[in-house]
Design a protein around this motif. Structure first.
Motif, PDB file in Angstrom:
ATOM      1  N   GLU A 188       7.233  40.443 -17.870  1.00  0.00           N
ATOM      2  CA  GLU A 188       5.754  39.980 -17.807  1.00  0.00           C
ATOM      3  C   GLU A 188       5.675  38.304 -18.951  1.00  0.00           C
ATOM      4  N   GLN A 189       4.624  37.716 -18.398  1.00  0.00           N
ATOM      5  CA  GLN A 189       3.339  37.478 -18.607  1.00  0.00           C
ATOM      6  C   GLN A 189       4.521  35.769 -19.452  1.00  0.00           C
ATOM      7  N   THR A 190       6.219  35.755 -19.463  1.00  0.00           N
ATOM      8  CA  THR A 190       7.131  34.539 -20.257  1.00  0.00           C
ATOM      9  C   THR A 190       7.769  34.165 -19.300  1.00  0.00           C
ATOM     10  N   ARG A 207      28.916  48.107 -18.601  1.00  0.00           N
ATOM     11  CA  ARG A 207      27.493  46.986 -17.973  1.00  0.00           C
ATOM     12  C   ARG A 207      26.590  46.228 -19.207  1.00  0.00           C
ATOM     13  N   VAL A 208      27.083  45.241 -18.914  1.00  0.00           N
ATOM     14  CA  VAL A 208      26.872  44.314 -19.674  1.00  0.00           C
ATOM     15  C   VAL A 208      25.411  43.221 -19.322  1.00  0.00           C
ATOM     16  N   ILE A 209      24.557  43.474 -20.503  1.00  0.00           N
ATOM     17  CA  ILE A 209      23.732  43.051 -20.497  1.00  0.00           C
ATOM     18  C   ILE A 209      23.362  41.688 -21.264  1.00  0.00           C
ATOM     19  N   ASN A 210      22.155  40.940 -20.567  1.00  0.00           N
ATOM     20  CA  ASN A 210      22.756  39.101 -21.089  1.00  0.00           C
ATOM     21  C   ASN A 210      21.237  39.763 -21.150  1.00  0.00           C
ATOM     22  N   ALA A 211      20.632  39.307 -22.814  1.00  0.00           N
ATOM     23  CA  ALA A 211      18.918  38.782 -22.996  1.00  0.00           C
ATOM     24  C   ALA A 211      18.351  37.570 -23.479  1.00  0.00           C
ATOM     25  N   HIS A 212      17.247  37.291 -23.293  1.00  0.00           N
ATOM     26  CA  HIS A 212      16.438  36.055 -23.877  1.00  0.00           C
ATOM     27  C   HIS A 212      15.637  36.263 -24.216  1.00  0.00           C
ATOM     28  N   LEU A 213      15.131  37.024 -25.422  1.00  0.00           N
ATOM     29  CA  LEU A 213      13.362  37.217 -25.961  1.00  0.00           C
ATOM     30  C   LEU A 213      12.366  36.521 -26.109  1.00  0.00           C
ATOM     31  N   MET A 252       6.406  38.181 -32.069  1.00  0.00           N
ATOM     32  CA  MET A 252       6.402  39.914 -32.928  1.00  0.00           C
ATOM     33  C   MET A 252       6.031  40.314 -31.825  1.00  0.00           C
ATOM     34  N   ILE A 253       5.203  40.280 -31.202  1.00  0.00           N
ATOM     35  CA  ILE A 253       4.624  41.117 -30.455  1.00  0.00           C
ATOM     36  C   ILE A 253       4.667  41.476 -29.069  1.00  0.00           C
ATOM     37  N   ILE A 254       5.034  39.905 -28.368  1.00  0.00           N
ATOM     38  CA  ILE A 254       6.137  39.586 -27.238  1.00  0.00           C
ATOM     39  C   ILE A 254       7.558  40.097 -26.962  1.00  0.00           C
ATOM     40  N   ARG A 255       8.233  40.453 -28.085  1.00  0.00           N
ATOM     41  CA  ARG A 255       9.030  40.613 -28.356  1.00  0.00           C
ATOM     42  C   ARG A 255       9.521  41.524 -28.493  1.00  0.00           C
TER      43      ARG A 255
END
Length: 351
Positions: A188-190, A207-213, A252-255
């Motif tokens: 949300e909001q990003t 299961r492969v999880i691809n994340a971009h924080l 930091m808070i969003i991540r």
């Protein structure tokens, strides 16, 4: 008598400094256990742990020179307590050779910075050629750009990676093995996001999880300040520091929320998981600990040397590959490719 009093005074000051350094270091080591919401100060200390450790080493040398053997134990114990943290940055082992077997496969993750926003597909071709040379089986890309003129990068990659799954516009997973199903995880909001794909590797599903924080906002703030200076506007130092600190804490808070969302996805999975991508955060942070959970940090398991994944002035490790304990790491490494502000990282795994 005066000289003795001065000597005692300075010894007392250095002892107080040592106590403060040790306390701050221990708070930094455990700062990643607390959500940055409401614990911003302790969470921020994680980012300066290398400086705190270096300061403790200097203090240890000082106490040794001064022959204060009992006080030496303070920085010594502090430094020894940091060994697990140092293991996330450096591993003293030789780089193992590739050991391809029937049960092995290789995964890579790379923030490609939209292929430099090129008008042609030269960078996309070069990166694909490197993935071929490294015999990559599963490739996770962040800041991916599929449209290059009249050409789609998915068409370029499909000869080597016949299967792919797309998340949001800048997320993709390529695979040489069949992808059975996939899901986009919107934050949300990003503009950042994550995704996962269930890959069938010779009859074994993972299961492969691809994340971009969320990014730290540091470079964006400096860029905005630079533009203001070019326009002749005054940028006060205090205002710039406050802006950087505000963006860091907000990031930091969003991540933290994004990491919790990904961690919940791992916990709810009925398949062994691999979590990789650009987390935009350092080891021992709340994000790192949350994303890692009960998984294995591939670099600590089978990496070697110093591991930084960001090519900028900040020599930090913000890209990762974590894996389920059902899998075993064989090799973990990066390549000094210069197409992005990140390095790609690779991991060979075995069932």
């Amino acid at each position: 008598m005066g000289k003795l009093a001065v000597k005692r005074y300075f010894s007392l000051m250095f002892l107080i400094l040592q106590l403060v350094l040790s306390i701050f270091t221990f708070v930094g080591l455990f700062g990643g256990d607390s959500n940055p919401v409401g614990h911003t100060a302790s969470a921020m200390l994680v980012y300066v742990l290398p400086l705190l450790i270096a300061a403790n080493i200097v203090m240890l040398i000082y106490w040794l020179i001064m022959r204060h053997w009992i006080i030496c134990s303070l920085p010594a114990i502090t430094i020894l307590s940091c060994i697990p943290y140092l293991g996330t940055l450096y591993q003293l082992r030789p780089t193992p050779d590739d050991n391809p077997t029937q049960d092995n496969f290789k995964i890579a993750t790379y923030n490609v910075a939209r292929f430099g926003r090129e008008a042609a597909s030269f960078i996309a071709h070069d990166i694909l050629a490197e993935m071929k040379r490294e015999r990559v089986d599963i490739l996770c890309l962040q800041e991916y750009n599929n449209e290059v003129g009249d050409v789609k990068n998915t068409d370029i990659y499909k000869d080597f990676f016949p299967y792919h799954a797309t998340g949001m516009a800048d997320m993709v997973i390529f695979s040489r093995y069949p992808i059975k199903t996939s899901k986009t995880m919107e934050f949300e909001q990003t503009n950042n996001s994550a995704m996962w794909a269930d890959v069938d590797i010779k009859g074994k599903k993972i299961r492969v999880i691809n994340a971009h924080l969320e990014t730290t906002g540091f470079n964006r703030t400096l860029h905005q300040a630079g533009k203001m200076i070019q326009r002749g506007q005054t940028v006060e130092t205090n205002s710039l520091i406050n802006a950087i600190y505000g963006n860091y804490t907000l990031g930091m808070i969003i991540r933290a929320g994004q990491a919790t969302m990904v961690a919940n996805e791992v916990r709810n999975s009925d398949l062994p998981c691999i979590v990789c991508g650009d987390f935009n955060d350092v080891p021992y942070s709340f994000v790192y600990n949350t994303m890692l959970g009960n998984m294995v940090d591939g670099f600590k398991e089978c990496g070697s040397g110093f591991m930084n994944t960001f090519r900028g002035n900040k020599k930090v490790r913000i890209d990762y590959i974590f894996h389920d304990k059902e899998l075993k790491g064989v090799k973990y490494y990066k390549l000094p490719m210069t197409y992005s502000d990140h390095f790609p990282i690779f991991m060979q795994l075995a069932f």
